[in-house]
Design a protein around this motif. Structure first.
Motif, PDB file in Angstrom:
ATOM      1  N   SER A   8      13.410  21.751   1.715  1.00  0.00           N
ATOM      2  CA  SER A   8      12.260  22.648   1.822  1.00  0.00           C
ATOM      3  C   SER A   8      12.637  23.866   2.665  1.00  0.00           C
ATOM      4  N   GLU A   9      11.742  24.829   2.706  1.00  0.00           N
ATOM      5  CA  GLU A   9      12.036  26.092   3.372  1.00  0.00           C
ATOM      6  C   GLU A   9      12.339  25.908   4.857  1.00  0.00           C
ATOM      7  N   TRP A  10      11.550  25.042   5.556  1.00  0.00           N
ATOM      8  CA  TRP A  10      11.783  24.889   6.986  1.00  0.00           C
ATOM      9  C   TRP A  10      13.110  24.211   7.258  1.00  0.00           C
ATOM     10  N   ASN A  53       0.820  -1.203   0.000  1.00  0.00           N
ATOM     11  CA  ASN A  53       0.000   0.000   0.000  1.00  0.00           C
ATOM     12  C   ASN A  53       0.853   1.251   0.000  1.00  0.00           C
ATOM     13  N   GLU A  54       1.923   1.243   0.790  1.00  0.00           N
ATOM     14  CA  GLU A  54       2.747   2.433   0.867  1.00  0.00           C
ATOM     15  C   GLU A  54       3.511   2.660  -0.424  1.00  0.00           C
ATOM     16  N   GLN A  55       3.857   1.562  -1.118  1.00  0.00           N
ATOM     17  CA  GLN A  55       4.550   1.708  -2.391  1.00  0.00           C
ATOM     18  C   GLN A  55       3.718   2.553  -3.344  1.00  0.00           C
ATOM     19  N   VAL A  56       2.391   2.379  -3.308  1.00  0.00           N
ATOM     20  CA  VAL A  56       1.522   3.137  -4.193  1.00  0.00           C
ATOM     21  C   VAL A  56       1.522   4.611  -3.818  1.00  0.00           C
ATOM     22  N   LEU A  57       1.582   4.880  -2.516  1.00  0.00           N
ATOM     23  CA  LEU A  57       1.497   6.266  -2.064  1.00  0.00           C
ATOM     24  C   LEU A  57       2.783   7.042  -2.269  1.00  0.00           C
ATOM     25  N   GLU A  58       3.917   6.350  -2.174  1.00  0.00           N
ATOM     26  CA  GLU A  58       5.190   7.065  -2.201  1.00  0.00           C
ATOM     27  C   GLU A  58       5.441   7.746  -3.539  1.00  0.00           C
ATOM     28  N   LYS A  59       5.985   8.928  -3.451  1.00  0.00           N
ATOM     29  CA  LYS A  59       6.346   9.679  -4.643  1.00  0.00           C
ATOM     30  C   LYS A  59       7.728  10.259  -4.424  1.00  0.00           C
ATOM     31  N   GLU A  71      14.645  11.234   3.212  1.00  0.00           N
ATOM     32  CA  GLU A  71      13.688  11.708   4.206  1.00  0.00           C
ATOM     33  C   GLU A  71      12.287  11.447   3.665  1.00  0.00           C
ATOM     34  N   ARG A  72      11.425  11.025   4.548  1.00  0.00           N
ATOM     35  CA  ARG A  72      10.047  10.696   4.184  1.00  0.00           C
ATOM     36  C   ARG A  72       9.111  11.623   4.921  1.00  0.00           C
ATOM     37  N   SER A  73       8.132  12.167   4.217  1.00  0.00           N
ATOM     38  CA  SER A  73       7.154  13.054   4.856  1.00  0.00           C
ATOM     39  C   SER A  73       5.779  12.796   4.267  1.00  0.00           C
ATOM     40  N   GLU A  74       4.757  13.068   5.063  1.00  0.00           N
ATOM     41  CA  GLU A  74       3.370  12.892   4.625  1.00  0.00           C
ATOM     42  C   GLU A  74       2.685  14.252   4.558  1.00  0.00           C
ATOM     43  N   LYS A  75       2.009  14.480   3.437  1.00  0.00           N
ATOM     44  CA  LYS A  75       1.296  15.743   3.257  1.00  0.00           C
ATOM     45  C   LYS A  75       0.127  15.515   2.314  1.00  0.00           C
ATOM     46  N   ASP A  76      -1.060  15.919   2.757  1.00  0.00           N
ATOM     47  CA  ASP A  76      -2.270  15.793   1.944  1.00  0.00           C
ATOM     48  C   ASP A  76      -2.467  14.361   1.452  1.00  0.00           C
ATOM     49  N   GLU A  77      -2.309  13.405   2.375  1.00  0.00           N
ATOM     50  CA  GLU A  77      -2.481  11.982   2.090  1.00  0.00           C
ATOM     51  C   GLU A  77      -1.534  11.476   1.012  1.00  0.00           C
ATOM     52  N   GLN A  78      -0.456  12.156   0.811  1.00  0.00           N
ATOM     53  CA  GLN A  78       0.577  11.737  -0.128  1.00  0.00           C
ATOM     54  C   GLN A  78       1.899  11.608   0.608  1.00  0.00           C
ATOM     55  N   VAL A  79       2.643  10.561   0.307  1.00  0.00           N
ATOM     56  CA  VAL A  79       3.947  10.349   0.923  1.00  0.00           C
ATOM     57  C   VAL A  79       5.029  10.810  -0.041  1.00  0.00           C
ATOM     58  N   ALA A 131      12.219  19.324  12.532  1.00  0.00           N
ATOM     59  CA  ALA A 131      10.908  18.748  12.236  1.00  0.00           C
ATOM     60  C   ALA A 131      10.138  18.384  13.492  1.00  0.00           C
ATOM     61  N   GLY A 132      10.851  18.152  14.600  1.00  0.00           N
ATOM     62  CA  GLY A 132      10.197  17.656  15.792  1.00  0.00           C
ATOM     63  C   GLY A 132      10.126  16.137  15.761  1.00  0.00           C
ATOM     64  N   PRO A 133       9.543  15.518  16.776  1.00  0.00           N
ATOM     65  CA  PRO A 133       9.557  14.060  16.882  1.00  0.00           C
ATOM     66  C   PRO A 133       8.546  13.318  16.018  1.00  0.00           C
ATOM     67  N   SER A 134       7.630  14.018  15.352  1.00  0.00           N
ATOM     68  CA  SER A 134       6.585  13.352  14.585  1.00  0.00           C
ATOM     69  C   SER A 134       7.161  12.591  13.395  1.00  0.00           C
ATOM     70  N   GLU A 135       6.844  11.294  13.306  1.00  0.00           N
ATOM     71  CA  GLU A 135       7.303  10.477  12.186  1.00  0.00           C
ATOM     72  C   GLU A 135       6.566  10.823  10.895  1.00  0.00           C
ATOM     73  N   LYS A 136       5.381  11.393  10.996  1.00  0.00           N
ATOM     74  CA  LYS A 136       4.667  11.789   9.787  1.00  0.00           C
ATOM     75  C   LYS A 136       5.300  13.021   9.148  1.00  0.00           C
ATOM     76  N   VAL A 137       5.788  13.911   9.983  1.00  0.00           N
ATOM     77  CA  VAL A 137       6.438  15.113   9.463  1.00  0.00           C
ATOM     78  C   VAL A 137       7.777  14.756   8.843  1.00  0.00           C
ATOM     79  N   LEU A 138       8.509  13.851   9.494  1.00  0.00           N
ATOM     80  CA  LEU A 138       9.825  13.477   8.980  1.00  0.00           C
ATOM     81  C   LEU A 138      10.239  12.122   9.542  1.00  0.00           C
ATOM     82  N   SER A 139      10.697  11.251   8.660  1.00  0.00           N
ATOM     83  CA  SER A 139      11.348  10.004   9.066  1.00  0.00           C
ATOM     84  C   SER A 139      12.442   9.705   8.059  1.00  0.00           C
TER      85      SER A 139
END
Length: 342
Positions: free
Chosen positions: A128-130, A114-120, A248-256, A274-282
């Motif tokens: 990125s700017e931050w 499933n994640e393979q489909v989402l990853e881009k 680096e992996r990040s999630e935004k708008d249901e897209q990885v 990024a902070g500790p959130s794995e969705k923001v950055l892994s």
């Protein structure tokens, strides 16, 4: 030299376990290579590897052979790649492959599929700017306090007197192709022990278990290339580090999204921003399949050797072209000789 600590992913800490968890971290020095303490991949057999569907490699021009470890020139003209498991090798190495195919990506692992489909893969080198944010000493100290207050484990960041800081990053190893260790070593694995089979003369290939995750204790100025080197030493992998890349992996708008880190980027700094959130950055270790080659990363002997290889290939290519044109010329002359003018 800088020391980097690696350790197995631990369960969420319970009261009183913090000190023990940190004490169990494995310290890896760049000057030392720990011996693998595990068992061989059961798919490694004495017979030719089964299940592969090899085809001329279409993606990228240059890569490394998963069997002999040598650099491969010329893409599909010189290398084969399994349609299912992406095992890549020279044409000449095909008959020597002893590792069974691991199957298509995501086979038997729905989450991976499933994640393979989402990853881009953004293939964007520009952060990125931050990520471009520059922090002064006071801001770093404040960010560390905020970070430590948000985590649910004992993997804290610590500010040092010299202004640097230390902390932990988690790296997921999502390798599709196999890795190689010295043939005299026993292959690291998380599976039950079996008798050690005879491998390739110089190297033994195996697939890392899916979902392999490592925590690294690093400094703020530890570079992405040093993280890759440390992970390879952990598994006693002898493949060229340029075969791999840290993303680096990040999630935004249901897209990885995935972004390949530059060699000199500092993962712990990105973790702090990024902070500790794995969705923001892994962080993910993957094969370096962008098709780009950083020639500055090779040593002078390696570059000289590559030039010799190129020269031999060029001479062979020219020889074949001349032979082909000579044959065409001969056929034309024979055809002309059989025709009477008029």
């Amino acid at each position: 030299m800088e020391l980097i600590e690696l350790r197995e992913l631990q369960p969420e800490p319970r009261p009183g376990r913090g000190r023990l968890e940190r004490a169990n971290a494995l310290r890896i020095s760049p000057a030392r290579r720990p011996g693998p303490g595990a068992h061989p991949d059961p798919r490694l057999t004495a017979a030719p590897g089964a299940g592969h569907r090899f085809e001329p490699r279409r993606r990228g021009l240059h890569t490394w052979c998963d069997l002999c470890g040598d650099f491969v020139w010329g893409g599909g003209r010189k290398s084969l790649q399994c349609r299912h498991c992406s095992f890549t090798c020279h044409y000449r190495c095909r008959a020597l492959v002893r590792l069974d195919c691991s199957g298509p990506p995501g086979a038997g692992d729905e989450d991976d599929g499933n994640e393979q489909v989402l990853e881009k893969d953004t293939n964007v080198d520009e952060p990125s700017e931050w990520e471009k944010t520059e922090l002064d000493q006071a801001q770093v100290e404040q960010r560390i306090k905020e970070y430590n207050s948000q985590i649910n484990s004992n993997l804290f960041m610590s500010l040092n007197k010299d202004g640097s800081y230390t902390g932990f990053i988690k790296v997921q190893l999502k390798l599709v192709r196999p890795v190689s260790v010295p043939a005299t070593k026993r292959v690291p694995s998380l599976q039950a022990g079996r008798p050690h089979p005879q491998g390739v003369k110089r190297r033994t290939s195996f697939y890392l278990p899916k979902g392999t995750v490592k925590h690294l204790h690093i400094l703020s100025h530890t570079r992405a290339s040093e993280v890759i080197d440390a992970l390879l030493r952990k598994f006693t992998v002898i493949d060229n580090p340029r075969k791999f890349a840290l993303f680096e992996r990040s999630e935004k708008d249901e897209q990885v999204y995935l972004r390949k880190l530059g060699d000199d980027e500092q993962p712990l700094r990105l973790r702090l921003l990024a902070g500790p959130s794995e969705k923001v950055l892994s962080f993910i270790l993957k094969e370096n399949e962008t098709g780009e080659v950083n020639w500055d990363a090779f040593t002078l002997p390696e570059l000289h050797n590559f030039l010799l290889i190129l020269q031999r290939e060029e001479e062979e290519h020219v020889r074949r072209l001349r032979h082909r044109y000579a044959r065409c010329r001969q056929k034309m002359q024979e055809a002309l000789a059989t025709h009477t003018p008029g």
